[in-house]
Design a protein around this motif. Structure first.
Motif, mmCIF file in Angstrom:
data_model
loop_
_atom_site.group_PDB
_atom_site.id
_atom_site.type_symbol
_atom_site.label_atom_id
_atom_site.label_comp_id
_atom_site.label_asym_id
_atom_site.label_seq_id
_atom_site.Cartn_x
_atom_site.Cartn_y
_atom_site.Cartn_z
ATOM 1 N N GLU A 138 -13.221 10.033 -8.869
ATOM 2 C CA GLU A 138 -13.549 9.637 -9.836
ATOM 3 C C GLU A 138 -11.706 9.517 -10.666
ATOM 4 N N ALA A 139 -10.671 10.676 -10.610
ATOM 5 C CA ALA A 139 -10.154 10.620 -10.961
ATOM 6 C C ALA A 139 -8.810 9.540 -9.984
ATOM 7 N N GLY A 140 -8.622 9.547 -8.527
ATOM 8 C CA GLY A 140 -7.828 8.707 -8.193
ATOM 9 C C GLY A 140 -7.914 7.860 -8.461
ATOM 10 N N LEU A 141 -9.725 7.436 -9.067
ATOM 11 C CA LEU A 141 -9.402 5.802 -9.439
ATOM 12 C C LEU A 141 -8.759 5.392 -10.587
ATOM 13 N N ALA A 142 -9.175 6.585 -11.034
ATOM 14 C CA ALA A 142 -8.016 6.019 -11.943
ATOM 15 C C ALA A 142 -7.219 6.142 -13.026
ATOM 16 N N ARG A 143 -6.494 7.382 -11.794
ATOM 17 C CA ARG A 143 -4.778 7.016 -11.922
ATOM 18 C C ARG A 143 -4.800 5.526 -10.796
ATOM 19 N N SER A 144 -5.152 5.464 -10.191
ATOM 20 C CA SER A 144 -4.767 3.775 -9.384
ATOM 21 C C SER A 144 -4.286 3.161 -10.173
ATOM 22 N N LEU A 145 -5.895 3.006 -11.866
ATOM 23 C CA LEU A 145 -4.783 2.420 -12.141
ATOM 24 C C LEU A 145 -3.905 2.092 -13.348
ATOM 25 N N GLU A 146 -3.693 3.720 -13.500
ATOM 26 C CA GLU A 146 -2.046 4.319 -14.134
ATOM 27 C C GLU A 146 -1.334 4.116 -13.721
ATOM 28 N N LEU A 147 -1.101 3.691 -12.968
ATOM 29 C CA LEU A 147 -0.090 3.753 -11.621
ATOM 30 C C LEU A 147 0.544 2.076 -11.488
ATOM 31 N N LEU A 148 -0.603 1.207 -11.383
ATOM 32 C CA LEU A 148 -0.294 -0.680 -11.897
ATOM 33 C C LEU A 148 0.670 -0.880 -13.212
ATOM 34 N N ALA A 149 1.771 -1.992 -12.281
ATOM 35 C CA ALA A 149 3.103 -2.750 -13.617
ATOM 36 C C ALA A 149 1.333 -3.767 -13.781
ATOM 37 N N PRO A 150 1.597 -4.372 -15.541
ATOM 38 C CA PRO A 150 0.622 -6.132 -15.451
ATOM 39 C C PRO A 150 1.162 -6.551 -14.540
ATOM 40 N N GLU A 151 -0.222 -6.340 -14.631
ATOM 41 C CA GLU A 151 -1.361 -7.652 -13.278
ATOM 42 C C GLU A 151 -1.430 -7.187 -11.765
ATOM 43 N N GLY A 176 -3.098 -5.636 -19.760
ATOM 44 C CA GLY A 176 -2.031 -5.757 -18.218
ATOM 45 C C GLY A 176 -2.848 -6.472 -17.524
ATOM 46 N N ARG A 177 -4.118 -7.031 -18.228
ATOM 47 C CA ARG A 177 -4.792 -7.605 -16.698
ATOM 48 C C ARG A 177 -4.513 -7.457 -15.387
ATOM 49 N N LEU A 178 -5.331 -5.856 -15.674
ATOM 50 C CA LEU A 178 -5.169 -5.407 -13.991
ATOM 51 C C LEU A 178 -6.408 -5.909 -13.559
ATOM 52 N N VAL A 179 -6.515 -5.483 -11.935
ATOM 53 C CA VAL A 179 -7.607 -6.127 -11.262
ATOM 54 C C VAL A 179 -8.382 -4.660 -10.358
ATOM 55 N N VAL A 180 -9.441 -4.856 -10.352
ATOM 56 C CA VAL A 180 -10.488 -3.902 -9.651
ATOM 57 C C VAL A 180 -10.603 -4.750 -8.133
ATOM 58 N N ARG A 181 -10.364 -4.186 -7.194
ATOM 59 C CA ARG A 181 -10.883 -5.033 -5.923
ATOM 60 C C ARG A 181 -11.278 -4.327 -4.925
ATOM 61 N N GLY A 182 -12.625 -4.323 -4.143
ATOM 62 C CA GLY A 182 -13.515 -3.848 -3.087
ATOM 63 C C GLY A 182 -13.035 -4.776 -1.629
ATOM 64 N N SER A 183 -12.982 -4.085 -0.709
ATOM 65 C CA SER A 183 -12.115 -3.807 0.364
ATOM 66 C C SER A 183 -13.400 -3.425 1.337
ATOM 67 N N GLN A 184 -13.960 -4.152 2.744
ATOM 68 C CA GLN A 184 -15.055 -3.341 3.206
ATOM 69 C C GLN A 184 -15.150 -4.102 4.607
ATOM 70 N N VAL A 185 -14.829 -2.848 5.341
ATOM 71 C CA VAL A 185 -14.669 -3.443 6.770
ATOM 72 C C VAL A 185 -15.851 -4.295 7.440
ATOM 73 N N GLY A 186 -16.661 -4.086 7.554
ATOM 74 C CA GLY A 186 -17.985 -4.549 7.358
ATOM 75 C C GLY A 186 -18.371 -6.286 7.569
ATOM 76 N N ARG A 187 -17.226 -6.926 6.981
ATOM 77 C CA ARG A 187 -16.671 -8.379 6.652
ATOM 78 C C ARG A 187 -16.080 -8.420 7.260
ATOM 79 N N VAL A 188 -15.209 -9.520 7.755
ATOM 80 C CA VAL A 188 -13.171 -9.734 8.227
ATOM 81 C C VAL A 188 -13.184 -10.452 7.111
ATOM 82 N N SER A 189 -11.293 -10.010 6.382
ATOM 83 C CA SER A 189 -11.547 -10.029 4.821
ATOM 84 C C SER A 189 -11.886 -12.187 4.868
ATOM 85 N N GLU A 190 -12.005 -12.082 3.440
ATOM 86 C CA GLU A 190 -11.541 -13.746 3.039
ATOM 87 C C GLU A 190 -10.507 -14.321 3.770
ATOM 88 N N ALA A 191 -9.522 -13.396 4.071
ATOM 89 C CA ALA A 191 -7.856 -14.383 4.175
ATOM 90 C C ALA A 191 -8.211 -14.699 5.517
#
Length: 326
Positions: A213-226, A251-266
């Motif tokens: 939980e602490a790592g996720l919170a710190r990740s948000l803190e490290l972001l620039a706007p957007e 800051g219009r921040l984004v949290v996005r999940g990624s998981q290897v079980g499906r090939v990235s939509e991109a």
């Protein structure tokens, strides 16, 4: 004479052992593989060992060649490198990677194995599944030239992501972890290192892989706007709190999940699972990835080693399992 092998089974949460298993007779399009090495995927396999896979995720968490059901008895694992002893001529004698559990020999369809490139030692090839997760994550994240990126959590996944990002031109990559000993791994990968309190902010992207939980919170803190947090952690049956106050909305921040079980939509319309795995094996020609293997044991030691890993008594990154004849 009936073919047999030996396999690691989790009998019940916290209790595993090695048992004899019968192998099926191979069909014309099957291969018989003798295992050289397997790798322990620390986060996922520790969760399975402790019985922490939520019932709602039993189906999603199934490994391709899993036997049994969660929480046990179950045969689980997916980082296997071996030699094809029998099969089609173009594969016989080849070293291959397969998403198979910890077992001395096995029979699978020929299409389930991927040849290991000549420039990749079999002992390093056990990292293919981990690097594949990192490849998929970067397809999701789509970093740009010159980006400022924090990778929070210097485990197997985080280090694999950092190793790939180190190749991007003009990118500032910092590996962030609460364990100061991970600084040596970061140096081997060619990226910067910081403890969470000292990490550089203003990031366009933070890849979170600490499963805390602490790592996720710190990740948000490290972001620039957007900026975006790409969440790679698997929490199993644990709930985490996310600070969505403070600068999250302004800051219009984004949290996005990624998981290897499906090939990235991109890349889903242009890349298959096989393409992604083959790319990951090609990337492992770089010896820098050897820094991700921090322990090794014999196959017969695996029950006690997995118990120690799950309990947190055997820290490190990838733990490699060595089989007879490797």
């Amino acid at each position: 004479m009936k073919r047999t092998a030996r396999a690691f089974w989790l009998r019940s949460p916290g209790h595993g052992g090695i048992r004899d298993v019968a192998l099926p007779e191979p069909a014309a399009d099957d291969v018989v593989v003798r295992t050289l090495f397997t790798g322990v995927s620390r986060g996922t396999e520790s969760l399975v060992f402790r019985g922490g896979v939520p019932e709602s995720q039993h189906r999603a968490m199934r490994a391709p060649f899993q036997d049994g059901e969660f929480p046990g008895p179950v045969k689980y694992g997916y980082l296997n490198v071996g030699v094809v002893e029998e099969g089609p001529g173009h594969l016989t004698g080849r070293t291959v990677f397969c998403l198979y559990p910890h077992q001395t020999r096995y029979v699978v369809p020929a299409g389930a194995v991927t040849p290991v490139p000549d420039g990749v030692p079999p002992a390093r090839a056990v990292l293919a599944g981990t690097v594949e997760t990192a490849v998929n994550a970067l397809w999701d994240a789509a970093p740009l030239v010159g980006d400022r990126i924090a990778v929070v959590g210097a485990g197997m996944i985080g280090c694999s992501v950092a190793a790939l990002l180190a190749r991007f031109p003009g990118v500032r990559v910092q590996l962030v972890d609460a364990d100061p000993a991970r600084a040596s791994v970061a140096a081997a990968l060619g990226v910067g290192f910081a403890l969470p309190r000292d990490a550089l902010g203003g990031c366009d992207l933070a890849v979170h892989a600490s499963a805390t939980e602490a790592g996720l919170a710190r990740s948000l803190e490290l972001l620039a706007p957007e900026g975006t947090v790409l969440e790679l952690s698997w929490y199993g049956d644990r709930r985490v709190s996310l600070p969505l106050g403070e600068a999250f909305h302004s800051g219009r921040l984004v949290v996005r999940g990624s998981q290897v079980g499906r090939v990235s939509e991109a890349r889903r319309s242009r890349r298959t699972f096989a393409d992604r795995l083959a790319l990951s094996l090609d990337l492992l020609t770089d010896p820098v990835f050897d820094a991700l293997v921090t322990g090794e044991c014999a196959f017969d030691e695996l029950p006690s080693v997995l118990r120690d890993i799950a309990a947190g008594d055997l820290p490190g990154l990838c733990h490699r399992v060595r089989y007879a004849g490797a």
